[in-house]
Design a protein around this motif. Structure first.
Motif, PDB file in Angstrom:
ATOM      1  N   ASN A 207      30.691  51.246  91.252  1.00 14.83           N
ATOM      2  CA  ASN A 207      29.711  50.660  92.168  1.00 14.83           C
ATOM      3  C   ASN A 207      29.053  49.430  91.560  1.00 14.83           C
ATOM      4  OD1 ASN A 207      29.935  52.266  94.502  1.00 14.83           O
ATOM      5  ND2 ASN A 207      28.773  53.907  93.545  1.00 14.83           N
ATOM      6  N   THR A 208      28.760  49.468  90.264  1.00 12.56           N
ATOM      7  CA  THR A 208      28.182  48.301  89.596  1.00 12.56           C
ATOM      8  C   THR A 208      29.161  47.131  89.611  1.00 12.56           C
ATOM      9  OG1 THR A 208      26.847  49.702  88.138  1.00 12.56           O
ATOM     10  CG2 THR A 208      27.222  47.438  87.428  1.00 12.56           C
ATOM     11  N   HIS A 209      30.427  47.441  89.340  1.00  9.32           N
ATOM     12  CA  HIS A 209      31.453  46.394  89.361  1.00  9.32           C
ATOM     13  C   HIS A 209      31.597  45.820  90.770  1.00  9.32           C
ATOM     14  CE1 HIS A 209      35.035  44.349  87.728  1.00  9.32           C
ATOM     15  NE2 HIS A 209      35.487  44.466  88.967  1.00  9.32           N
ATOM     16  N   ILE A 210      31.627  46.673  91.760  1.00  6.24           N
ATOM     17  CA  ILE A 210      31.777  46.206  93.140  1.00  6.24           C
ATOM     18  C   ILE A 210      30.598  45.336  93.551  1.00  6.24           C
ATOM     19  CG2 ILE A 210      31.884  46.952  95.555  1.00  6.24           C
ATOM     20  CD1 ILE A 210      33.303  49.530  94.495  1.00  6.24           C
ATOM     21  N   ASP A 211      29.377  45.768  93.216  1.00  9.11           N
ATOM     22  CA  ASP A 211      28.184  44.999  93.577  1.00  9.11           C
ATOM     23  C   ASP A 211      28.253  43.590  93.000  1.00  9.11           C
ATOM     24  OD1 ASP A 211      27.112  47.120  94.968  1.00  9.11           O
ATOM     25  OD2 ASP A 211      25.836  47.800  93.317  1.00  9.11           O
ATOM     26  N   ASN A 212      28.660  43.484  91.736  1.00 11.88           N
ATOM     27  CA  ASN A 212      28.741  42.178  91.096  1.00 11.88           C
ATOM     28  C   ASN A 212      29.911  41.361  91.622  1.00 11.88           C
ATOM     29  OD1 ASN A 212      26.718  41.799  88.662  1.00 11.88           O
ATOM     30  ND2 ASN A 212      27.264  43.955  88.723  1.00 11.88           N
ATOM     31  N   LEU A 213      31.007  42.027  91.911  1.00 15.38           N
ATOM     32  CA  LEU A 213      32.167  41.341  92.475  1.00 15.38           C
ATOM     33  C   LEU A 213      31.833  40.738  93.834  1.00 15.38           C
ATOM     34  CD1 LEU A 213      35.221  40.759  92.132  1.00 15.38           C
ATOM     35  CD2 LEU A 213      35.664  42.931  93.281  1.00 15.38           C
ATOM     36  N   LEU A 214      31.101  41.475  94.642  1.00 15.83           N
ATOM     37  CA  LEU A 214      30.754  40.995  95.981  1.00 15.83           C
ATOM     38  C   LEU A 214      29.801  39.805  95.934  1.00 15.83           C
ATOM     39  CD1 LEU A 214      30.413  44.411  97.839  1.00 15.83           C
ATOM     40  CD2 LEU A 214      32.128  42.647  98.264  1.00 15.83           C
ATOM     41  N   LEU A 215      28.987  39.723  94.900  1.00 12.91           N
ATOM     42  CA  LEU A 215      28.117  38.557  94.750  1.00 12.91           C
ATOM     43  C   LEU A 215      28.938  37.277  94.638  1.00 12.91           C
ATOM     44  CD1 LEU A 215      25.375  39.855  92.270  1.00 12.91           C
ATOM     45  CD2 LEU A 215      25.081  39.323  94.701  1.00 12.91           C
TER      46      LEU A 215
END
Length: 225
Positions: A207-215
């Motif tokens: 989830n942390t990776h996804i949140d940053n990727l989406l930014l």
């Protein structure tokens, strides 16, 4: 008092039991093979060990699979590549936006593959592909290419809808693959011997990776708009 079964009935029941057992054998062999391949690697796993774990003879194993290589291919198809048609249809039917689809795909990968023994196949291929080029080519064709294509379609869907910015989709695929490969390696290496209170939480990590990727992926509104 109930009557005792006749000899014919006993024979029929025994035959039916044998047939059920025969039908179950391929699945039992694949389960045993997956466990041993992940635990010991392809080269170190012997056919007789798989047969013993499955509760059958080595000869019985070779009735279903002509070689250890074919057994390995069947394990991969049973646990990963044989599911791409289902996953592709799921992608096509998804009704949410591309942000939701991306998050769904990565968390679903963890639930269905990453958190299972099947994720150990990726680590096995990374370590042994150079020694078994035929298996490496098979894995590339049946797992890597279809898997990359699914991720590519998710990213392209977001670009086409205007949700994601223009990007090199071919390299964008590796941005999504990276945390998956890390978790597969971690789960079947250091994750096996890490103290419980220091263990990485895979879902929180994803989830942390996804949140940053989406930014980085999302289209940002222009200043003043």
């Amino acid at each position: 008092m109930p009557s005792l079964p006749s000899l014919c009935e006993i024979t029929a029941q025994a035959r039916a039991k044998r047939e059920r057992r025969k039908d179950a054998r391929p699945g039992e062999l694949l389960e045993a093979a997956l466990e041993l391949f992940v635990e010991k690697g392809f080269a170190a796993t012997r056919a007789e060990e798989v047969a013993k774990l499955a509760g059958v003879s080595k000869g019985t194993l070779f009735l279903y699979f002509s070689s250890k290589e074919e057994l390995f291919k069947a394990v991969v198809r049973e646990n990963i590549s044989g599911r791409f048609t289902e996953w592709s249809a799921e992608l096509e039917a998804f009704e949410g936006n591309s942000t939701e689809l991306l998050r769904h795909c990565m968390t679903a990968w963890w639930e269905r593959v990453g958190s299972t023994k099947a994720s150990g196949i990726s680590k096995l291929m990374m370590s042994e592909a150079g020694n078994f080029p035929e298996l490496a080519a098979f894995y590339q064709e049946e797992v890597v290419l279809p898997g990359n294509d699914l991720i590519r379609r998710v990213l392209q869907r977001g670009v086409d809808s205007g949700e994601f910015r223009q990007l090199d989709v071919e390299y964008g695929v590796y941005l999504l693959l990276a945390p998956m490969m890390f978790l597969a390696l971690w789960r079947h290496s250091i994750g096996l011997c890490t103290a419980h209170d220091a263990t990485l939480d895979p879902v929180a990590y994803l989830n942390t990776h996804i949140d940053n990727l989406l930014l980085g992926l999302r289209v940002r509104p222009e200043a003043g708009s």
